[in-house]
Design an enzyme around this catalytic site. Sequence first.
Site, PDB file in Angstrom:
ATOM      1  CG  LEU A  93      -8.015  19.873   7.855  1.00 32.50           C
ATOM      2  CD1 LEU A  93      -9.043  20.984   7.584  1.00 32.50           C
ATOM      3  CD2 LEU A  93      -8.749  18.606   8.284  1.00 32.50           C
ATOM      4  CG  PHE A 103      -4.329   8.055  14.668  1.00 33.72           C
ATOM      5  CD1 PHE A 103      -4.532   6.681  14.577  1.00 33.72           C
ATOM      6  CD2 PHE A 103      -4.645   8.679  15.858  1.00 33.72           C
ATOM      7  CE1 PHE A 103      -5.047   5.958  15.643  1.00 33.72           C
ATOM      8  CE2 PHE A 103      -5.163   7.965  16.930  1.00 33.72           C
ATOM      9  CZ  PHE A 103      -5.364   6.607  16.818  1.00 33.72           C
ATOM     10  CE1 TYR A 120       3.119   4.065   6.487  1.00 32.88           C
ATOM     11  CE2 TYR A 120       3.136   1.702   6.020  1.00 32.88           C
ATOM     12  CZ  TYR A 120       2.623   2.790   6.700  1.00 32.88           C
ATOM     13  OH  TYR A 120       1.608   2.590   7.614  1.00 32.88           O
ATOM     14  CE  LYS A 163       3.436   4.885  10.225  1.00 34.46           C
ATOM     15  NZ  LYS A 163       2.577   5.655  11.137  1.00 34.46           N
ATOM     16  CG  LEU A 206      -9.213  -5.458  -1.844  1.00 29.64           C
ATOM     17  CD1 LEU A 206      -8.969  -5.427  -3.340  1.00 29.64           C
ATOM     18  CD2 LEU A 206      -8.837  -6.819  -1.259  1.00 29.64           C
ATOM     19  CB  ILE A 219      -7.255  -9.249  -9.028  1.00 30.96           C
ATOM     20  CG1 ILE A 219      -8.735  -9.271  -8.657  1.00 30.96           C
ATOM     21  CG2 ILE A 219      -6.453 -10.166  -8.097  1.00 30.96           C
ATOM     22  CD1 ILE A 219      -9.357 -10.657  -8.651  1.00 30.96           C
ATOM     23  NE  ARG A 260      -1.481  -7.597   2.014  1.00 30.28           N
ATOM     24  CZ  ARG A 260      -0.734  -8.411   1.280  1.00 30.28           C
ATOM     25  NH1 ARG A 260      -0.812  -9.729   1.417  1.00 30.28           N
ATOM     26  NH2 ARG A 260       0.116  -7.933   0.383  1.00 30.28           N
ATOM     27  N   GLY A 262       6.141  -4.944  -4.243  1.00 35.24           N
ATOM     28  CA  GLY A 262       6.237  -4.851  -2.779  1.00 35.24           C
ATOM     29  C   GLY A 262       5.135  -5.550  -2.012  1.00 35.24           C
TER      30      GLY A 262
END
Length: 327
Positions: A40, A79, A147, A151, A196, A213, A227, A290
């Site tokens: 949590l 996840f 990040y 992964k 977004l 934006i 995207r 980025g």
Amino acid sequence: MLIKNSNKNILIVGGAGYIGSHMSAFLSRIGYTPIVLDDLSTGHRDAVLDAEFIEGSIADSALLDHIFSTRSIAAVMHFASFIQVGESVRLPEKYYQNNVANTLNLLIAMLKHKINKFIFSSTAAVYGEPHYTPIDENHPIKPINPYGCSKNMIEQVLADLMHAYSFQYAVLRYFNAAGADLSGKLCERHDPETHLIPLILQVANGQREDITIYGQDYPTPDGTCVRDYIHVTDLCDAHFKALSMLEAGEKCCIYNLGTGQGYSVKQVIDAAREITGCDISVKQGARREGDPAILVADATRAMRDLKWTPQYSDLKTIIQHAWKTYS
Ligand code: UFG
């Protein structure tokens, strides 16, 4: 008629978060028994609808031992990652601790208890700056932030575990997860929210004044970033199909999950105006560090191997479903 199968206990790590909670509800609907483990730290207890809930962390080896020795777990879906690119640049150790070290802890516990099926939420961020578009799985892996690196490190660990043990895994590289399931009971809730579509809908429902934006001078048709938005229910379906492949004996698979169709930031805002009927106030901002101009998946491999066809991932459906939970 679906029959509940007790050999189908699936541990959903991070099952109180956005995608994990959808996955848990999805599995429950099709007759599996999800068991949610979540600390949590970013998830929400009320997002666990129809599953056993265990509060705790994958850093806790004793807890993992307890879970794996008291329940028959057929597979683990993971996840429970931190996902903010910008934060990962400022606080890399936070990302390596949770996304790498804690995940390794989980994998070691799985090995110890001979649980050998693992579905891993990876990301388009492992590709780094695109060399071509759409991006297929053979695109060079060159993450440009902690990040994406975190992964990629776990992807490497999984490949090595598969070679050393009878360990099976699926790596699913998400593009832009979005939307909400049809029940209207689950939604995308991050704190702080950086994505977004939720931000736009927060403007539409009056929670925010406007949306900024980030950059209008990209080499794209309208100057804003493009995207590939994939509906969360379609993501869940791909996870289920990947799990089925592992159950059928496949040792490993790596798939991009997207639609192959890109939308610009302006197109998303226009679609949201149409669907919500609200005038969404926009500010022009500088580029966000980025952000590649275009990130679109070539998901042919997933569509072919998994016989997976996204059902809900056209932009209007994604926004309509998300709006149900925001309005
Ligand atoms: N954007 C804005 N204004 C905002 C928020 C976002 O213009 O207030 C733009 C971004 O610049 C980007 C697009 O909207 O061009 C989408 O941004 P998101 O933050 O919603 O998503 P990202 O594409 O940055 O990130 C997603 C996943 C990450 C993953 C990444 C892969 O959320 O976890 O794709 O590169 F790492």
